[in-house]
Write a protein that holds these residues in place. Structure first.
Motif, PDB file in Angstrom:
ATOM      1  N   VAL A  11      -3.828  14.886   5.542  1.00 24.55           N
ATOM      2  CA  VAL A  11      -3.320  16.113   6.135  1.00 24.55           C
ATOM      3  C   VAL A  11      -3.466  15.917   7.637  1.00 24.55           C
ATOM      4  N   PRO A  12      -2.848  16.742   8.451  1.00 26.97           N
ATOM      5  CA  PRO A  12      -2.933  16.510   9.889  1.00 26.97           C
ATOM      6  C   PRO A  12      -4.372  16.326  10.377  1.00 26.97           C
ATOM      7  N   GLY A  13      -4.623  15.183  10.976  1.00 32.07           N
ATOM      8  CA  GLY A  13      -5.929  14.896  11.557  1.00 32.07           C
ATOM      9  C   GLY A  13      -6.920  14.258  10.620  1.00 32.07           C
ATOM     10  N   VAL A  14      -6.623  14.184   9.326  1.00 32.64           N
ATOM     11  CA  VAL A  14      -7.555  13.600   8.356  1.00 32.64           C
ATOM     12  C   VAL A  14      -6.768  12.699   7.402  1.00 32.64           C
ATOM     13  N   SER A  15      -7.230  11.465   7.248  1.00 32.64           N
ATOM     14  CA  SER A  15      -6.596  10.513   6.348  1.00 32.64           C
ATOM     15  C   SER A  15      -7.682   9.751   5.596  1.00 32.64           C
ATOM     16  N   VAL A  16      -7.548   9.688   4.284  1.00 32.11           N
ATOM     17  CA  VAL A  16      -8.553   9.036   3.445  1.00 32.11           C
ATOM     18  C   VAL A  16      -7.840   8.085   2.483  1.00 32.11           C
ATOM     19  N   THR A  17      -8.399   6.892   2.329  1.00 30.67           N
ATOM     20  CA  THR A  17      -7.819   5.880   1.449  1.00 30.67           C
ATOM     21  C   THR A  17      -8.790   5.547   0.327  1.00 30.67           C
ATOM     22  N   ALA A  18      -8.280   5.539  -0.894  1.00 24.76           N
ATOM     23  CA  ALA A  18      -9.039   5.090  -2.060  1.00 24.76           C
ATOM     24  C   ALA A  18      -8.554   3.692  -2.435  1.00 24.76           C
ATOM     25  N   VAL A  19      -9.500   2.797  -2.715  1.00 26.03           N
ATOM     26  CA  VAL A  19      -9.164   1.413  -3.040  1.00 26.03           C
ATOM     27  C   VAL A  19      -9.834   1.025  -4.355  1.00 26.03           C
ATOM     28  N   SER A  23      -4.394   0.400  -3.588  1.00 19.88           N
ATOM     29  CA  SER A  23      -4.875   1.500  -2.749  1.00 19.88           C
ATOM     30  C   SER A  23      -3.853   2.621  -2.677  1.00 19.88           C
ATOM     31  N   ALA A  24      -4.335   3.787  -2.318  1.00 18.16           N
ATOM     32  CA  ALA A  24      -3.483   4.955  -2.077  1.00 18.16           C
ATOM     33  C   ALA A  24      -4.164   5.801  -1.017  1.00 18.16           C
ATOM     34  N   MET A  77       0.845  -1.195   0.000  1.00 16.16           N
ATOM     35  CA  MET A  77       0.000   0.000   0.000  1.00 16.16           C
ATOM     36  C   MET A  77       0.878   1.241   0.000  1.00 16.16           C
ATOM     37  N   ALA A  78       0.508   2.186  -0.832  1.00 14.41           N
ATOM     38  CA  ALA A  78       1.257   3.446  -0.893  1.00 14.41           C
ATOM     39  C   ALA A  78       0.778   4.387   0.199  1.00 14.41           C
ATOM     40  N   ASP A  79       1.721   5.016   0.892  1.00 15.71           N
ATOM     41  CA  ASP A  79       1.406   6.011   1.911  1.00 15.71           C
ATOM     42  C   ASP A  79       1.649   7.379   1.294  1.00 15.71           C
ATOM     43  N   CYS A  80       0.577   8.021   0.859  1.00 19.22           N
ATOM     44  CA  CYS A  80       0.693   9.273   0.132  1.00 19.22           C
ATOM     45  C   CYS A  80      -0.021  10.379   0.882  1.00 19.22           C
ATOM     46  N   SER A  81       0.548  11.555   0.870  1.00 23.31           N
ATOM     47  CA  SER A  81      -0.095  12.668   1.558  1.00 23.31           C
ATOM     48  C   SER A  81       0.238  13.975   0.878  1.00 23.31           C
ATOM     49  N   TYR A  82      -0.696  14.913   1.003  1.00 21.62           N
ATOM     50  CA  TYR A  82      -0.477  16.277   0.559  1.00 21.62           C
ATOM     51  C   TYR A  82      -0.191  17.129   1.790  1.00 21.62           C
ATOM     52  N   GLN A  83       0.934  17.815   1.784  1.00 22.99           N
ATOM     53  CA  GLN A  83       1.326  18.633   2.906  1.00 22.99           C
ATOM     54  C   GLN A  83       1.131  20.100   2.560  1.00 22.99           C
ATOM     55  N   ARG A  84       0.424  20.778   3.437  1.00 23.96           N
ATOM     56  CA  ARG A  84       0.154  22.199   3.216  1.00 23.96           C
ATOM     57  C   ARG A  84       1.483  22.953   3.114  1.00 23.96           C
ATOM     58  N   SER A  85       1.595  23.856   2.135  1.00 21.82           N
ATOM     59  CA  SER A  85       2.860  24.546   1.915  1.00 21.82           C
ATOM     60  C   SER A  85       2.595  26.019   1.625  1.00 21.82           C
ATOM     61  N   ASP A  86       3.683  26.770   1.522  1.00 24.90           N
ATOM     62  CA  ASP A  86       3.586  28.192   1.179  1.00 24.90           C
ATOM     63  C   ASP A  86       3.903  28.421  -0.297  1.00 24.90           C
ATOM     64  N   TYR A  87       3.767  27.367  -1.100  1.00 24.20           N
ATOM     65  CA  TYR A  87       4.053  27.470  -2.531  1.00 24.20           C
ATOM     66  C   TYR A  87       3.142  28.503  -3.190  1.00 24.20           C
ATOM     67  N   GLU A  88       3.712  29.260  -4.126  1.00 26.85           N
ATOM     68  CA  GLU A  88       2.946  30.174  -4.961  1.00 26.85           C
ATOM     69  C   GLU A  88       3.402  29.990  -6.405  1.00 26.85           C
ATOM     70  N   PRO A  89       2.462  29.882  -7.369  1.00 25.07           N
ATOM     71  CA  PRO A  89       2.871  29.730  -8.772  1.00 25.07           C
ATOM     72  C   PRO A  89       3.693  30.929  -9.218  1.00 25.07           C
ATOM     73  N   PRO A  90       4.718  30.714 -10.034  1.00 28.24           N
ATOM     74  CA  PRO A  90       5.505  31.838 -10.547  1.00 28.24           C
ATOM     75  C   PRO A  90       4.622  32.804 -11.332  1.00 28.24           C
ATOM     76  N   PRO A  91       4.952  34.073 -11.324  1.00 28.48           N
ATOM     77  CA  PRO A  91       4.147  35.050 -12.072  1.00 28.48           C
ATOM     78  C   PRO A  91       4.101  34.722 -13.558  1.00 28.48           C
ATOM     79  N   GLY A  92       2.924  34.909 -14.152  1.00 29.30           N
ATOM     80  CA  GLY A  92       2.786  34.753 -15.592  1.00 29.30           C
ATOM     81  C   GLY A  92       2.590  33.338 -16.077  1.00 29.30           C
TER      82      GLY A  92
END
Length: 253
Positions: A147-155, A142-143, A1-16
């Motif tokens: 995020v902190p406090g919430v975990s969801v698995t798709a099978v 499955s994958a 099973m893959a342990d995958c997560s999206y981590q909140r970040s301060d990323y911003e798309p480059p201008p343009g």
């Protein structure tokens, strides 16, 4: 099973630039993979823009991380925008379970079916052909996205296979099929997945029938006390079956 997560970040798309989805080709089974990436306005219009933050929408860009069997996935995947959902009791809002479920679904990596048949090299008219898929590609995949406090698995689970035999006929099997055994009679049909050709493939391109096997998958998700069902997914592989007359086998037992 893959342990995958999206981590909140301060990323911003480059201008343009904006985010887009584009096709990167088939994964061997005919399934086209779409990925998102940054592109400039000069990028050809073939790319399809994906969701960007709506004006005034609360949310954040999330950076994807994935690990399976102790091995970190080194493939780059661009950040994705996930809107915030209201959170009881205050505090930073988090994605809803349904939003995380969609993120997990998008990370499912379904194996392409590996076609097997007997006779192995050439099928014979009026004699049973056994059809099956290699067992290693038949099982739940499955994958998990979290995020902190919430975990969801798709099978995803395989449920059936549609075989298109190339002669205008098709067969649907409810499982991967049974491998042909050396002790089986050449005249015995498969117990659960087989076909009998009535004409040769002579005169067809490359003197072969173009055969395909399409696996149907059900996809469900669960997490944070919720669950749901996604539309089904499919994977497909192709093979060439040469079918010849069966004069070499007599009518004896």
């Amino acid at each position: 099973m893959a342990d995958c997560s999206y981590q909140r970040s301060d990323y911003e798309p480059p201008p343009g630039v904006a985010l887009a989805a584009y096709e990167v080709g088939s994964g061997g089974g005919g399934a086209v993979v779409a990925v998102s990436a940054a592109y400039s306005p000069a990028t050809p219009s073939a790319v399809v823009p994906v969701a960007d933050p709506k004006p005034g929408e609360s949310g954040a860009w999330y950076v994807y991380r994935c690990e399976a069997g102790g091995v970190r996935d080194a493939v780059y995947r661009p950040p994705v925008w996930i809107p915030d959902a209201p959170q009881e009791g205050g505090g930073d809002p988090l994605p809803t379970p349904a939003q995380l479920a969609q993120a997990a679904r998008e990370q499912l990596r379904l194996p392409s079916p590996r076609i097997q048949a007997s006779p192995a090299d050439e099928q014979l008219v009026n004699l049973p052909t056994w059809l099956w898929l290699e067992r290693g590609g038949w099982g739940a995949v499955s994958a998990t996205a979290s995020v902190p406090g919430v975990s969801v698995t798709a099978v995803a689970r395989p449920t059936s296979v549609d075989w298109t035999m190339g002669d205008g006929h098709s067969v649907t099997c409810t499982g991967p099929g049974t491998p042909y055994g050396a002790s089986a009679s050449p005249k015995s049909p498969s117990p659960d997945c087989g076909y009998t050709y009535r004409t040769t493939s002579a005169g067809r391109p490359d003197s072969a029938f173009a055969v395909s096997a399409t696996v149907h998958w059900t996809v469900t998700w669960a997490g944070a006390g919720q669950s749901g069902v996604f539309p089904g997914m499919t994977t497909t592989s192709d093979a060439d079956f040469r079918v010849a007359e069966s004069q070499a086998l007599n009518n004896g037992g």
